[in-house]
Design an enzyme around this catalytic site. Sequence first.
Site, PDB file in Angstrom:
ATOM      1  N   VAL A  82       0.846  -1.198   0.000  1.00  0.00           N
ATOM      2  CA  VAL A  82       0.000   0.000   0.000  1.00  0.00           C
ATOM      3  C   VAL A  82       0.881   1.247   0.000  1.00  0.00           C
ATOM      4  O   VAL A  82       1.688   1.464   0.908  1.00  0.00           O
ATOM      5  CB  VAL A  82      -0.949   0.008   1.218  1.00  0.00           C
ATOM      6  N   LYS A  83       0.689   2.063  -1.042  1.00  0.00           N
ATOM      7  CA  LYS A  83       1.446   3.304  -1.152  1.00  0.00           C
ATOM      8  C   LYS A  83       0.635   4.409  -0.481  1.00  0.00           C
ATOM      9  O   LYS A  83      -0.566   4.563  -0.743  1.00  0.00           O
ATOM     10  CB  LYS A  83       1.641   3.616  -2.640  1.00  0.00           C
ATOM     11  N   LEU A  84       1.312   5.163   0.376  1.00  0.00           N
ATOM     12  CA  LEU A  84       0.622   6.187   1.173  1.00  0.00           C
ATOM     13  C   LEU A  84       1.346   7.518   1.073  1.00  0.00           C
ATOM     14  O   LEU A  84       2.579   7.552   1.010  1.00  0.00           O
ATOM     15  CB  LEU A  84       0.606   5.754   2.648  1.00  0.00           C
TER      16      LEU A  84
END
Length: 215
Positions: A82-84
Amino acid sequence: MKFFIDTADISEIREAHAMGMVDGVTTNPSLIAKTGRRFEDVLQDICAIVDGPISAEAVAESAADLLADGLRLSAIHPNIVVKLPLTGEGLKACRELTNRGIRTNVTLCFSPAQALLAAKAGATWISPFVGRLDDIGHTGMDLISQIVTIYGNYPSLKTEVLVASVRHPLHVVEAAMMGADVATIPFSVIGQLLKHPLTDIGIEKFNKDWKKVPV
Ligand code: G3P
């Protein structure tokens, strides 16, 4: 050093993967938009080709919404990371996803201070954007050197440095010399890394001489 490919273009991923250049994939909303396809469909296709970390960006503002989007994305495939965004809300979501055993890539990092905070929040990868810093007259690679030093000073920080916004071969070579863990590289730059005029001239000469060898 690991090579990720920074694209959502399936044919580029397939081609680079066949050369052994794809340890993982990073996408972002702009790269997904360029494909004109549904996000989930693109991710499924990438997961079918690459057995490595595949970054999919959560797009929301609040930590709760980023968390919900991150959980939805990570349920698509075990390889999804998951890119945040590097915001306070992004770091809250990072911490929560990390606590749940889900890998994260904290993106849009432009300072060593931000990188330190992302590591404290438990990010699996930090993505400093070197090309975009160069674009505004800063030396992007200085940031990589600073982060590698800071993380190296504290072995308890497990976050890996993922050099992003790579624009040319020197970014990759310098990243490797600095000991960055990963570079995420556009397909065109992989081609530039590969090419050398002396290789082409050498092949041409060998092919010509080979024709003179009696059969
Ligand atoms: O995926 C994030 C990053 O690599 C974007 O690069 O070229 O849009 O600055 P760029």
